[in-house]
Design a protein around this motif. Structure first.
Motif, short mmCIF file in Angstrom:
data_model
loop_
_atom_site.label_atom_id
_atom_site.label_comp_id
_atom_site.label_asym_id
_atom_site.label_seq_id
_atom_site.Cartn_x
_atom_site.Cartn_y
_atom_site.Cartn_z
N PRO A 34 17.16 72.09 53.04
CA PRO A 34 16.31 72.78 52.66
C PRO A 34 15.21 74.14 52.46
N GLU A 35 16.77 74.31 53.25
CA GLU A 35 16.65 76.09 53.03
C GLU A 35 16.99 77.39 51.96
N VAL A 36 17.48 76.66 51.14
CA VAL A 36 18.66 76.29 49.81
C VAL A 36 17.50 77.52 48.98
N LYS A 37 18.46 78.13 48.24
CA LYS A 37 17.17 79.01 46.85
C LYS A 37 17.90 79.49 45.71
N VAL A 38 17.41 79.68 45.14
CA VAL A 38 18.12 80.28 43.73
C VAL A 38 19.31 81.07 43.75
N ASP A 39 20.72 80.98 43.39
CA ASP A 39 21.48 81.87 43.80
C ASP A 39 22.33 81.68 44.86
N ASP A 40 21.90 81.03 45.55
CA ASP A 40 22.55 80.32 46.66
C ASP A 40 24.27 79.44 46.44
N TYR A 41 24.84 79.13 47.21
CA TYR A 41 25.81 78.65 46.73
C TYR A 41 26.53 77.34 47.89
N VAL A 42 26.45 76.02 47.46
CA VAL A 42 26.22 74.32 48.45
C VAL A 42 27.59 74.35 48.28
N LEU A 43 28.31 73.33 49.31
CA LEU A 43 28.86 72.17 48.89
C LEU A 43 28.79 71.03 48.63
N LEU A 44 28.96 70.27 47.61
CA LEU A 44 28.27 69.13 47.19
C LEU A 44 29.03 67.88 47.32
N HIS A 45 28.61 67.18 48.29
CA HIS A 45 29.18 65.58 48.55
C HIS A 45 28.48 64.75 47.66
N ALA A 46 28.82 63.53 46.74
CA ALA A 46 28.26 62.16 45.92
C ALA A 46 26.67 62.50 46.08
N GLY A 47 26.58 63.87 45.47
CA GLY A 47 24.98 63.52 44.46
C GLY A 47 24.58 65.02 45.22
N GLN A 48 25.36 65.30 46.92
CA GLN A 48 24.39 65.56 47.25
C GLN A 48 24.40 67.04 48.23
N ALA A 49 23.83 68.44 47.95
CA ALA A 49 24.21 69.55 48.55
C ALA A 49 23.98 68.87 50.22
N MET A 50 25.27 69.45 50.80
CA MET A 50 25.43 68.95 52.27
C MET A 50 25.35 70.13 52.63
N THR A 51 25.94 71.94 52.31
CA THR A 51 25.22 72.34 53.19
C THR A 51 25.32 73.98 52.51
N ILE A 52 24.93 74.71 52.68
CA ILE A 52 25.08 76.51 52.13
C ILE A 52 26.63 77.08 52.77
N VAL A 53 27.35 77.78 51.93
CA VAL A 53 28.31 78.26 52.07
C VAL A 53 28.48 80.15 51.53
N ASP A 54 29.07 80.38 51.81
CA ASP A 54 28.73 82.03 51.06
C ASP A 54 30.16 82.40 50.25
N GLU A 55 29.43 83.84 49.39
CA GLU A 55 29.52 83.31 48.31
C GLU A 55 31.40 83.63 48.09
N GLN A 56 32.32 84.54 49.23
CA GLN A 56 33.35 84.39 48.81
C GLN A 56 33.90 82.83 49.00
N PHE A 57 33.68 82.59 50.50
CA PHE A 57 34.50 81.62 50.37
C PHE A 57 34.44 80.60 48.71
N ALA A 58 32.98 79.75 47.79
CA ALA A 58 32.71 79.50 47.33
C ALA A 58 33.41 79.73 46.28
N ARG A 59 33.53 81.34 45.79
CA ARG A 59 34.91 81.48 44.57
C ARG A 59 36.37 81.43 44.80
N GLU A 60 36.66 81.76 46.38
CA GLU A 60 38.30 81.27 46.52
C GLU A 60 38.64 79.87 46.45
N SER A 61 37.35 78.85 46.89
CA SER A 61 37.44 77.81 47.30
C SER A 61 37.75 76.74 45.10
#
Length: 77
Positions: A34-61
């Protein structure tokens, strides 16, 4: 095995967000973050954002996902 795909939040609505996943856009549920905001990165699973991750982790992934999809990562198993 569960896989989480990184995505960048582009737009917010009440209980869903428009996200960008390696150039594809889709709406996903955000009730678990519920705390997510525009420009955040999230991990998706089955159509749901499960957790917010930092930008560096997201880019590497995302880079690793591109390698797998391009076949340049070798066999997975």
């Amino acid at each position: 095995m569960c896989l989480g795909v990184p995505a960048k939040v582009v737009e917010m609505e009440e209980e869903r967000a428009l996200v960008d996943v390696m150039g594809s856009r889709m709406y996903v549920g955000i009730i678990f973050v519920p705390e997510v905001k525009v420009d955040d990165y999230v991990l998706l699973h089955a159509g749901q954002a499960m957790t917010i991750v930092d930008e560096q982790f997201a880019r590497e992934s995302i880079e690793e996902w591109r390698n797998v999809l391009d076949g340049s990562h070798g066999p997975l198993f």
